[in-house]
Design an enzyme around this catalytic site. Structure first.
Site, PDB file in Angstrom:
ATOM      1  N   HIS A 172     -72.031  29.766 -83.961  1.00 41.90           N
ATOM      2  CA  HIS A 172     -71.455  29.589 -85.303  1.00 41.90           C
ATOM      3  C   HIS A 172     -72.348  28.582 -86.044  1.00 41.90           C
ATOM      4  CE1 HIS A 172     -67.511  30.907 -83.279  1.00 41.90           C
ATOM      5  NE2 HIS A 172     -67.967  31.907 -83.994  1.00 41.90           N
ATOM      6  N   GLU A 176     -71.449  24.734 -86.767  1.00 36.70           N
ATOM      7  CA  GLU A 176     -70.953  23.894 -85.668  1.00 36.70           C
ATOM      8  C   GLU A 176     -72.132  23.069 -85.167  1.00 36.70           C
ATOM      9  OE1 GLU A 176     -67.274  26.935 -84.618  1.00 36.70           O
ATOM     10  OE2 GLU A 176     -68.681  26.403 -83.013  1.00 36.70           O
ATOM     11  N   ARG A 182     -70.264  29.678 -90.807  1.00 33.10           N
ATOM     12  CA  ARG A 182     -69.903  30.136 -89.468  1.00 33.10           C
ATOM     13  C   ARG A 182     -70.687  31.407 -89.119  1.00 33.10           C
ATOM     14  NH1 ARG A 182     -65.515  29.428 -85.886  1.00 33.10           N
ATOM     15  NH2 ARG A 182     -64.695  31.306 -84.899  1.00 33.10           N
ATOM     16  N   ASN A 186     -69.483  35.631 -82.447  1.00 34.76           N
ATOM     17  CA  ASN A 186     -68.850  35.419 -81.139  1.00 34.76           C
ATOM     18  C   ASN A 186     -67.703  36.391 -80.859  1.00 34.76           C
ATOM     19  OD1 ASN A 186     -69.132  33.954 -78.756  1.00 34.76           O
ATOM     20  ND2 ASN A 186     -67.411  32.597 -79.264  1.00 34.76           N
ATOM     21  N   ARG A 187     -67.644  37.479 -81.622  1.00 34.73           N
ATOM     22  CA  ARG A 187     -66.698  38.565 -81.337  1.00 34.73           C
ATOM     23  C   ARG A 187     -67.454  39.894 -81.181  1.00 34.73           C
ATOM     24  NH1 ARG A 187     -64.727  34.330 -81.241  1.00 34.73           N
ATOM     25  NH2 ARG A 187     -62.809  33.549 -82.220  1.00 34.73           N
ATOM     26  N   HIS A 233     -69.741  25.065 -78.730  1.00 42.44           N
ATOM     27  CA  HIS A 233     -69.003  25.147 -79.995  1.00 42.44           C
ATOM     28  C   HIS A 233     -68.376  23.802 -80.334  1.00 42.44           C
ATOM     29  CE1 HIS A 233     -69.005  29.603 -80.403  1.00 42.44           C
ATOM     30  NE2 HIS A 233     -69.311  29.507 -79.120  1.00 42.44           N
ATOM     31  N   GLU A 244     -66.234  23.477 -75.973  1.00 43.67           N
ATOM     32  CA  GLU A 244     -65.566  23.417 -77.292  1.00 43.67           C
ATOM     33  C   GLU A 244     -65.134  21.964 -77.511  1.00 43.67           C
ATOM     34  OE1 GLU A 244     -64.882  24.718 -80.532  1.00 43.67           O
ATOM     35  OE2 GLU A 244     -64.274  26.560 -79.473  1.00 43.67           O
ATOM     36  N   TYR A 279     -59.799  29.437 -88.423  1.00 43.38           N
ATOM     37  CA  TYR A 279     -58.707  30.404 -88.339  1.00 43.38           C
ATOM     38  C   TYR A 279     -57.874  30.430 -89.619  1.00 43.38           C
ATOM     39  CZ  TYR A 279     -60.117  30.101 -83.443  1.00 43.38           C
ATOM     40  OH  TYR A 279     -60.848  30.090 -82.284  1.00 43.38           O
TER      41      TYR A 279
END
Lengths: 290, 290
Positions: B12, B15, B54, B61-62, B103, B163, B275
């Site tokens: 991302h 980050e 991001r 990351n998906r 992350h 994370e 989110y």
């Protein structure tokens, strides 16, 4: 007399606390004691909000100089600025007595009232807010004449900004929201008292304020990459005294870089995300009495 | 044996702590004790980095499910994922023994190691990291098989994520950077010990971990707008027990919404900025022993 007041949120589309306050006052109404005030509630940059970004093409809060407003600039935000200026200004001959523009920052600046003039009026406002809200910080950005600023709030006859942090972009924190609401209400309470002739220069106690100094940049190498980060001793210590010899940066090789100013300064906007691209680490200020 | 390890930052692009750690290890070298490890240092999404976002078109990351990797998807990140998978994978038959992807989050999650399997290997890794770094949190996302995840790290034979938070997007905090560095080193120390046959299931003490539950959404009105914010009693309390009856949200009308779960849960990713668009308020988890 404040005949007309315009309250703005969303001048930066990812600064959620002002946006949410405007939305909530639109939906649930403002506190009833403000019923006699003529306040318009406005979201400045809906497109930036929808995209959850500070701005789409250019920083809206730098578009309101007379030069920019009269130029042929055609970015989304330049066009938007002209439209806002038509509705609420025009700057320099404004139909709006007072513009209050609400922001938030990733820096731990708490609830900060930014005034652009230290004249009698703004001094009374600052003292009043500080009396109602002792935890507030007063930041004075009077390094140039009021109308020379590019800020949205300068389209009003008078204009101030609320700046609250720390809050990440795109996040709403209850603590930041409540500080924002409290400061907005304190400013509106001042407007009520001012209209009612209850503001008396003699009775409001003098207050502490900070006069903006300079921006301090991150140390960069020859490729323009940062070689250091904000020192943990400085991080989150906005408006705390920074004395000569105190650490400011820690390099990625583990060395401390010390403050080499001749006297103490009061840093703020420490590690503000929006200044990432500009490599601005923080701004300095001088502690004054208003 | 870990013959090849790939360390990623910048999956991302906003980050910053993982990005800076990769950049620093590239420039100044990794700690000398890792000289015998074959570690590649990689920035995943340079375009997102340059834009300080991001992702440019889709969340990188998906993109790493087998379906996505084999599809004709052509977003910038889908194309990038295929290229990364070619170089370091291919997923399911990987040439890379271990992928560590770094992350950070706006949530106060401290240093969290995310593992996707609770098998013997990952259990030893978790125990080792927790022993080296007692303040670490271990998050187990094993709700589906390892290869079914879309995470970048799953292109390795084994893959984990670091994370760390809280850190606003686009900001580098020294505390978050140091936690990131410490956890990355702890994982690499484990790899060294594992390669040297020094990991003994008998000697590493069991450790606390959290198994991912569900996402909890913000309350929305009929127009899809939020009607509440994270309660101040929950904000910043990631991985702290949330008991039935404790406040979770505060509505914009000033009412508290209480946790109605049947038993305690351990919220995390509380108020994570990324989110925002999904209206995810936090994720739940169950406290377990590994």
């Amino acid at each position: 007399m404040f005949e007309s007041i315009a309250l703005f949120g969303g001048t930066h589309g990812n600064e959620t606390s002002g946006i949410q306050l405007i939305r909530n006052w639109q939906q649930y109404g403002m506190p009833a004691r403000f019923n006699t005030l003529n306040v318009s509630l406005n979201i400045a940059n809906e497109a930036a909000l929808a995209a959850n970004v500070r701005f789409v093409e250019e920083d809206l809060n730098r578009q309101f100089t007379l030069e920019r407003l009269e130029s042929s600039a055609s970015s989304k935000e330049a066009v938007l600025a002209k439209s806002i200026n038509e509705t609420f200004g025009p700057k320099g001959h404004s139909q709006t007595d007072f513009v209050i523009d609400i922001h938030n920052t990733t820096s731990e600046m708490g609830a900060t009232l930014i005034i652009l003039e230290a004249d009698e009026f703004h001094t009374q406002l600052a003292r009043y807010v500080k009396q109602q809200m002792p935890e507030a910080n007063i930041l004075v950005e009077d390094e140039k004449p009021y109308l020379d600023h590019g800020y949205l709030c300068t389209i009003g006859k008078k204009g101030v900004m609320i700046e609250v942090g720390g809050q990440p972009q795109g996040v709403l924190r209850e603590d930041v929201y409540l500080l924002t609401q409290t400061m907005a209400e304190a400013i509106l309470d001042f407007c009520m008292a001012y209209n009612n002739g209850q503001i008396d220069a003699e009775t409001l106690p003098k207050c502490e304020a900070f006069r903006l100094g300079d921006n301090v940049s991150f140390p960069l190498n020859e490729n323009g990459h940062r070689t250091a980060m904000i020192h943990h001793a400085l991080q989150d210590n906005d408006f705390k005294p920074l004395l000569p010899g105190m650490p400011v940066f820690r390099t990625f090789e583990g060395k401390d870089i010390l403050w080499e100013g001749k006297k103490e300064t009061y840093p703020h906007f420490i590690n503000e995300a929006a200044y990432f691209k500009l490599d601005v680490a923080f701004a300095t200020s001088e502690r004054i009495e208003l």
